[in-house]
Write a protein that holds these residues in place. Sequence first.
Motif, PDB file in Angstrom:
ATOM      1  N   HIS A  43       0.816  -1.215   0.000  1.00 45.16           N
ATOM      2  CA  HIS A  43       0.000   0.000   0.000  1.00 45.16           C
ATOM      3  C   HIS A  43       0.851   1.267   0.000  1.00 45.16           C
ATOM      4  O   HIS A  43       0.454   2.280  -0.590  1.00 45.16           O
ATOM      5  N   PHE A  44       2.020   1.232   0.631  1.00 46.46           N
ATOM      6  CA  PHE A  44       2.906   2.393   0.606  1.00 46.46           C
ATOM      7  C   PHE A  44       3.297   2.738  -0.826  1.00 46.46           C
ATOM      8  O   PHE A  44       3.420   3.917  -1.189  1.00 46.46           O
ATOM      9  N   VAL A  75      -2.988  -1.160 -10.365  1.00 51.15           N
ATOM     10  CA  VAL A  75      -3.481  -1.582  -9.058  1.00 51.15           C
ATOM     11  C   VAL A  75      -4.507  -0.596  -8.513  1.00 51.15           C
ATOM     12  O   VAL A  75      -5.649  -0.955  -8.215  1.00 51.15           O
ATOM     13  N   THR A  76      -4.122   0.665  -8.400  1.00 46.84           N
ATOM     14  CA  THR A  76      -4.966   1.649  -7.725  1.00 46.84           C
ATOM     15  C   THR A  76      -6.296   1.870  -8.434  1.00 46.84           C
ATOM     16  O   THR A  76      -7.302   2.160  -7.790  1.00 46.84           O
ATOM     17  N   SER A  77      -6.332   1.719  -9.739  1.00 48.26           N
ATOM     18  CA  SER A  77      -7.578   1.956 -10.481  1.00 48.26           C
ATOM     19  C   SER A  77      -8.665   0.959 -10.110  1.00 48.26           C
ATOM     20  O   SER A  77      -9.853   1.214 -10.336  1.00 48.26           O
ATOM     21  N   ALA A 149      -1.138  -1.772  12.806  1.00 47.76           N
ATOM     22  CA  ALA A 149      -0.233  -2.917  12.946  1.00 47.76           C
ATOM     23  C   ALA A 149       0.224  -3.481  11.608  1.00 47.76           C
ATOM     24  O   ALA A 149       1.359  -3.932  11.476  1.00 47.76           O
ATOM     25  N   ALA A 150      -0.663  -3.473  10.608  1.00 43.34           N
ATOM     26  CA  ALA A 150      -0.341  -4.161   9.354  1.00 43.34           C
ATOM     27  C   ALA A 150      -0.655  -3.347   8.107  1.00 43.34           C
ATOM     28  O   ALA A 150      -0.482  -3.825   6.999  1.00 43.34           O
ATOM     29  N   GLN A 151      -1.126  -2.100   8.274  1.00 43.61           N
ATOM     30  CA  GLN A 151      -1.531  -1.256   7.152  1.00 43.61           C
ATOM     31  C   GLN A 151      -2.525  -1.999   6.259  1.00 43.61           C
ATOM     32  O   GLN A 151      -2.397  -2.050   5.037  1.00 43.61           O
ATOM     33  N   ASN A 152      -3.520  -2.588   6.914  1.00 45.94           N
ATOM     34  CA  ASN A 152      -4.507  -3.424   6.250  1.00 45.94           C
ATOM     35  C   ASN A 152      -5.726  -2.582   5.885  1.00 45.94           C
ATOM     36  O   ASN A 152      -6.320  -1.936   6.739  1.00 45.94           O
TER      37      ASN A 152
END
Length: 581
Positions: A43-44, A75-77, A149-152
């Motif tokens: 995600h970063f 991905v982002t689209s 914790a996990a950037q979920n």
Amino acid sequence: MVALNKKIKTHWYLIIILVIGIFITIPQIHHHITIIGADGLFHFNRIYDTAMQIKNHNFSYFIQLYGFSNSGRMVTSVYSPLITYIFGGILLICGSFYKFEIVTRFLFFILSGLSMNYALKMGKVKNQFMIQLVCIMYAFSPAVIRWDAAQNFTSIGAMLIPLVVGCGMRMVNNKDEPINWVQLGTIMAVVVQTHLATAIQSVFLLVIYAIIALIINRASRKKLLKNGIYAVLLCISLSLNVVAGMFELYNGNYIVPIVKFDFVDGKGIYNILQIFSGKWVNLFFILAVSSTLLFFFKKISLAMKVTGFLSLTLFLCSTTIIIDWPTIMHDSAVFSSLLQFPARLVGPATVLALITVASIGDFECTNFFIKQIRNGLILVLLLFLVVNMRSNFRYNRSASHNVLVSKSTTIPYIGRDPKTLKHITYLMKQPLNEQDINYITKSTSDYMPANHSIDNSVYWDYNNKIIQPTKNKNYKKEVAQHKIIVTWKGNGTYDNPPVAYYKNNHFKLNGLPVIPRSSGGIIKVPKVKGKIGKNVMEVTYTPKKVSVMMLWIAMLSWISIVFYAFIRLFRQVKRSFLFSN
């Protein structure tokens, strides 16, 4: 002044949330660490890409130019586009991933509390103490805290679920106006733009509430159906950009699917008997909701009964007590790709459980036994808050020490020693640049193009074809206006530049248009025959006209909604000012 005091009195929980949030975040602030969880690097990269698009005014909606080692991934689209661009703006303002993580952490604490407050209001819960307590509890519940914790992104979806439940409860409680179609359509569009798995769960919840409302309220059936259709049309209009992304991704491409879980050993499934593994929290919610329904059944409203039974159903469905998940996930590609793992059902189940238990504060109890049951539940809620707060603090302290949790992380040349972690910590606190996002990478291959149909992620092939050739400096990449430029020194033979090769990609090799071959293996990258010496390849992406049209409709729809909201807010402020004078 009276109105201001009333606002403070009914929203003191926000101050408590900030105080608890500071306590939980102390380890991270003390160590100046950017916590990198299981999904963090993936995600970063997306967020960094949108930040750079905004900074350089070089927008590329369908493929990522800056993130993922400048590989032109799509991905982002299709994955939370609106939220990712908002995050990109926040990252740009913060200037580093360390500050970004701190800011978004507190932002989610506050938004989760406000979201739950809205749901309790729609559920007609009146006891202010219970409202404040439940809002605080939800802000630090396991469903929400997973972002820290996990950037979920599941946790961001969980933050929005109370809004959906609130709209559902309104269908049952508000017989005159069961649906505000602008409100419902906009909320569902925000959920779609945030997390598709959460959107699917939300649709399921809303359908249940709608069925109950249609059964009990004959007089408003026509209005409910009409406004429901309007809400669906509005949601579709606001979500056409996601549809466009899906169309571009899956039309003419074999796509690498998201990673599959091995359910034979119970991974991804909540086991109701594992009370000593930290999952006792879910068993507590099951018992609390069961007690509420059993002892207060006659007192609670129909909407609250539906909410309670939905909670229990989702908790039980996330286990193997009712459903044979290993078999279903093995045999059904739809379930395995959309739900991914049944433990995701625990998020909405927790929301429904907290709302149900919150209702007990409204009842006057003359029966001594029932009164003690209610007081006991409230005390257990308080105990849960304290224990959960302590657990979150300890987890954050552990995560701050570990820094890198993911086993799929690729660190060049050196291992996970203290010197490496110190260097990573240094990078993540520096102003945004390519070095901090490319020094450590994760070989997640989701949504990459493949040469043939496959049924699982291929981390190793992505690492070999994209990550390592880029890190080894065999290929130099730079970003120009709407394009990626790859340069390398060739010897007159075929080369495989480390960029994604989707159907609508266009390539120029040494100034001339070229249609590359496909490389061998699984991940699809271009195979071109360069000249001896320096080669330059330009990579662009040209979407279908229908996709561009859907993108523009979505953008104009969002502009219209924002303008509508601004006008309504202006009128409310003006009306309040006139009444106060």
